[in-house]
Design an enzyme around this catalytic site. Sequence first.
Site, short mmCIF file in Angstrom:
data_model
loop_
_atom_site.label_atom_id
_atom_site.label_comp_id
_atom_site.label_asym_id
_atom_site.label_seq_id
_atom_site.Cartn_x
_atom_site.Cartn_y
_atom_site.Cartn_z
N TYR A 258 -55.94 12.34 30.34
CA TYR A 258 -55.53 12.54 28.77
C TYR A 258 -56.87 12.36 28.03
O TYR A 258 -57.58 11.18 27.97
CB TYR A 258 -54.51 11.30 28.64
CG TYR A 258 -54.15 11.25 27.23
CD1 TYR A 258 -54.31 12.20 26.18
CD2 TYR A 258 -53.40 10.08 26.64
CE1 TYR A 258 -53.68 11.91 24.73
CE2 TYR A 258 -53.00 9.59 25.43
CZ TYR A 258 -53.24 10.79 24.57
OH TYR A 258 -52.81 10.76 23.41
N THR B 244 -47.18 6.55 21.65
CA THR B 244 -46.01 6.45 20.72
C THR B 244 -44.97 5.13 21.21
O THR B 244 -44.66 4.30 20.31
CB THR B 244 -44.93 7.43 21.05
OG1 THR B 244 -45.85 8.70 20.75
CG2 THR B 244 -43.84 7.42 20.17
N LYS C 31 -54.17 16.51 29.51
CA LYS C 31 -53.36 16.50 28.15
C LYS C 31 -54.61 16.41 26.97
O LYS C 31 -55.57 15.69 27.16
CB LYS C 31 -52.74 15.33 28.09
CG LYS C 31 -52.06 15.19 26.45
CD LYS C 31 -51.23 13.73 26.43
CE LYS C 31 -50.56 13.50 25.15
NZ LYS C 31 -50.13 12.28 25.21
#
Lengths: 293, 293, 293, 293
Positions: free
Chosen positions: B137, B49, B165
Amino acid sequence: MKDIKFKGIIAYPITPFDENEKVDIPLYKELLERLIVAGSHAVAPLGSTGVMPYLNDEEKLAITKATVEQVKGRVPILVGVSNLTTERTIYHAKAAEKEGADAVMIIPMSYWKLSDDEIVKHYEAVANEISIPIMAYNNPATAGIDMSPKLLKRLLEIPNVTMIKESTGDVQRMHYLKKELGDDVAFYNGSNPLALSAFAAGATGWCTAAPNLIPELNIALYDAVQKNDLNEAQKLFYKQINLLKFIVEKGLPRAIKAGLNFQGINGGQLRKPLQPLASEEVKQLEEILSSLQ
Amino acid sequence: MKDIKFKGIIAYPITPFDENEKVDIPLYKELLERLIVAGSHAVAPLGSTGVMPYLNDEEKLAITKATVEQVKGRVPILVGVSNLTTERTIYHAKAAEKEGADAVMIIPMSYWKLSDDEIVKHYEAVANEISIPIMAYNNPATAGIDMSPKLLKRLLEIPNVTMIKESTGDVQRMHYLKKELGDDVAFYNGSNPLALSAFAAGATGWCTAAPNLIPELNIALYDAVQKNDLNEAQKLFYKQINLLKFIVEKGLPRAIKAGLNFQGINGGQLRKPLQPLASEEVKQLEEILSSLQ
Amino acid sequence: MKDIKFKGIIAYPITPFDENEKVDIPLYKELLERLIVAGSHAVAPLGSTGVMPYLNDEEKLAITKATVEQVKGRVPILVGVSNLTTERTIYHAKAAEKEGADAVMIIPMSYWKLSDDEIVKHYEAVANEISIPIMAYNNPATAGIDMSPKLLKRLLEIPNVTMIKESTGDVQRMHYLKKELGDDVAFYNGSNPLALSAFAAGATGWCTAAPNLIPELNIALYDAVQKNDLNEAQKLFYKQINLLKFIVEKGLPRAIKAGLNFQGINGGQLRKPLQPLASEEVKQLEEILSSLQ
Amino acid sequence: MKDIKFKGIIAYPITPFDENEKVDIPLYKELLERLIVAGSHAVAPLGSTGVMPYLNDEEKLAITKATVEQVKGRVPILVGVSNLTTERTIYHAKAAEKEGADAVMIIPMSYWKLSDDEIVKHYEAVANEISIPIMAYNNPATAGIDMSPKLLKRLLEIPNVTMIKESTGDVQRMHYLKKELGDDVAFYNGSNPLALSAFAAGATGWCTAAPNLIPELNIALYDAVQKNDLNEAQKLFYKQINLLKFIVEKGLPRAIKAGLNFQGINGGQLRKPLQPLASEEVKQLEEILSSLQ
């Protein structure tokens, strides 16, 4: 909202064969009876579990008749009537209705990939010939075609297409159905390892072969969801997940037969080219089932 | 069980740019502050993001410093430090620790597909140089490589790799992690449309950019799960699902910026080649956001 | 037809590192010289083979300068200048032109998937700043994005985008380019195992790292095609196919380094996280190379 | 080397239906005759083109008989006998042999994904019951299962499995077959848009429905390859590629029927759920065919 007769645990019986690869109707009835007395909310003969595509027309009719005879109205009956040709699909749908089925399940079997228009016409042609509800079944792994949420929406415009069974294994499809169609349509989960996610997403029922082996756990999971007890549902789901994954990975007819044998129940023979699980696969299954006792 | 500091809603700020495509630190701090006061349980700068891969070394350090200054210990901070080379990953991990991050997030960025052994050595090399925890992740869509559950299990053997994640969008991965690793490891959901399924599966937290636009709904969903209220969680999830799908489909930096603008908040500029959403996409987003008010 | 300078065997050098993971320019020049004297028709530094994305700005410039110095005009030079941001891509494209490159190669590197419009604007922005030709490079496996034939057609409308390099491994893409674009555009094959199919389909050149190890076979294949001798081309292709498949499967930088070592040539070190091939992979490579002698 | 009877252009007739969806044998014979007099090197009834899976047992036998009667030994005949069950596959294979087929083609049709062992046993069971050669056919798009090169190699150990038809659309599979199996086995291309690549790779023949519409171009391509004239083969391939792509994209039975109609030949009806091409698709086909005249 459309009338919903099917909900909860919709149990799929296997079709057992004898030593000569003939369908063994008496054994079928015994295995079906086990599903009913275990508390399944409905039964669904002639599904993938019941190796419907490997049966000829007479065999399919015999299974349908035997199911109605055995169930005696105790639970609703959903009969698989899919066929490559529209003509044969109509034939079996009409036969199922005549014999007393409560609904039919239809997957758009595809050798040549069908266009959306061809699929809609196929369902319409069948729907026009019967009065009982149709469950449209999406399972690209067996049908060879993936019906988009948009196409499923079109199918639901056909009056007696009232149920959707989703077996892509993608919970987003269920989100879409729930969000787009709201309470006007019932969707059913056909992917065993998605049982928890699907109920969390609002699935009306779970179409599964697992009750052949672990009916108590399947029904308890549904009950926990009905009681709005997420923690309990999660606990029950993780208890059964290894079995759910195993039967899907190995193929339902092969895995259910092996599991029944381990439980001391005659699961009959398979029809070739399907072969029994290898001995190390059987061992793996036995470990999973033993850990559940 | 390993110590878990991160849980609930882990909010991902965007990195805003000025008219000359320079990072706008004052605006960044304003946007970060909004996430904190809205009740996010943690913040995660320099994620996807935050367009981390599009920033140079100095810009990344400036964002890290600004985050620590602004947060002032109110919530834990998770800093993205991934890089194509091991040397640069170590460099940024050490810098994040030194500045005061509570943990770092590392995705195995791949131009050349890395072998499992290369990935393990990469994480080990970084882990040896820092004392704070690492969140491994997995996101094949951005990393270009998909870490198997088996590989993730290997990574968790490294002492300070304590969190996973999962952003594949496949809830089965989470089932595997929960089932295999039990309560020894915390797994986090990085796929927005899986928010409900992931919490139902036992996710410890939700890594998400959505709090930039709808923090109340995100937090309320987490709260409903904490209260074991599946019905309420389902209702809240279906309320926000269209927004969650939209921001993922359009790309988080583009979609968050457009959403902020609609809410009357300056979201800054994007860095090229990223371009603002087309006007009809903006309209679609405005309809979704309007329906939530 | 647009002017075509690049054709035949376009050889990709590796970028060697020293023991401290620093770029080893003297060794690079030696390895580059081998490609030139072996008869390669062009050279292409800073490609995937040259681990361009793992290098910093200074290192990329050093490689470009070293290439121009070493080549001394003997063959045309194609320099890779791709970058995640448009600003850095322009920076490197201009630097390459200034140093004396004949053309630049640009792949739309993607962390966030780029829209077609974003990709077109990216190429336009670079094209506006340089005068030398651009080869648009499609390789979803490394770029994370697959440019459709339709998008490639749009890119070719930009005046100095005159070449397409196709590395999807799907020969149909080349058929489309040839059929749609006719003799107005040159397309190049970037998929080693497709060498024969691509030349049969009309590829102008073959972008390959294989000349680091087997330049004679690569050039002989091109020559056979030039002489319209399909039988000979087929024979030569099957002679080298196992090596072509091996270097692609194992990753070009790792495989080329190992192959050079086997041939008694110093291939330098890799930059982490890339690791040398495992000993059994090296053995497999040695068997393939031995069988070619 | 095993004896090779089949080579060159192996033409696949469609199965035409009358207005009542009954198989139209007289029309079938007319359409088959066209393929023979056009110079096809062999014919293959009951393939995908001939919608074999949509026919019942009696219809399949009738087509087999009609083919043998019409061909009268002028070209070799390859009959499709695939079926979901091993028992029915044996039944049709024996019938084909008895009627006078030169070989049978078998694809491992799968509802339940078959294991490698199940597939081998399936082929073995059929091979034991007939004396004519078997062409093992790999086409995951219709069979629902992809036979690996390694599995195909196992199948070739069965004495009368002597031919492989590859329709994955991946020319690398053919490279593997040629490289691994050398001159001991004949492989055939079943992917129309790969016609040129496959011949360049050494395919013995091309299994195709295209001769229903453009036999001269198909045969000329094969002849050019036989004469080692790559330039001519390339030219001929690009001339027909748009038609080859069209018939594959739209489905062979639908596209061939529409093309025949445009050429003034009665192609009969389709069996539902298959529907004729939409009018704009027909127009597109007509443009392609017109450009070839």
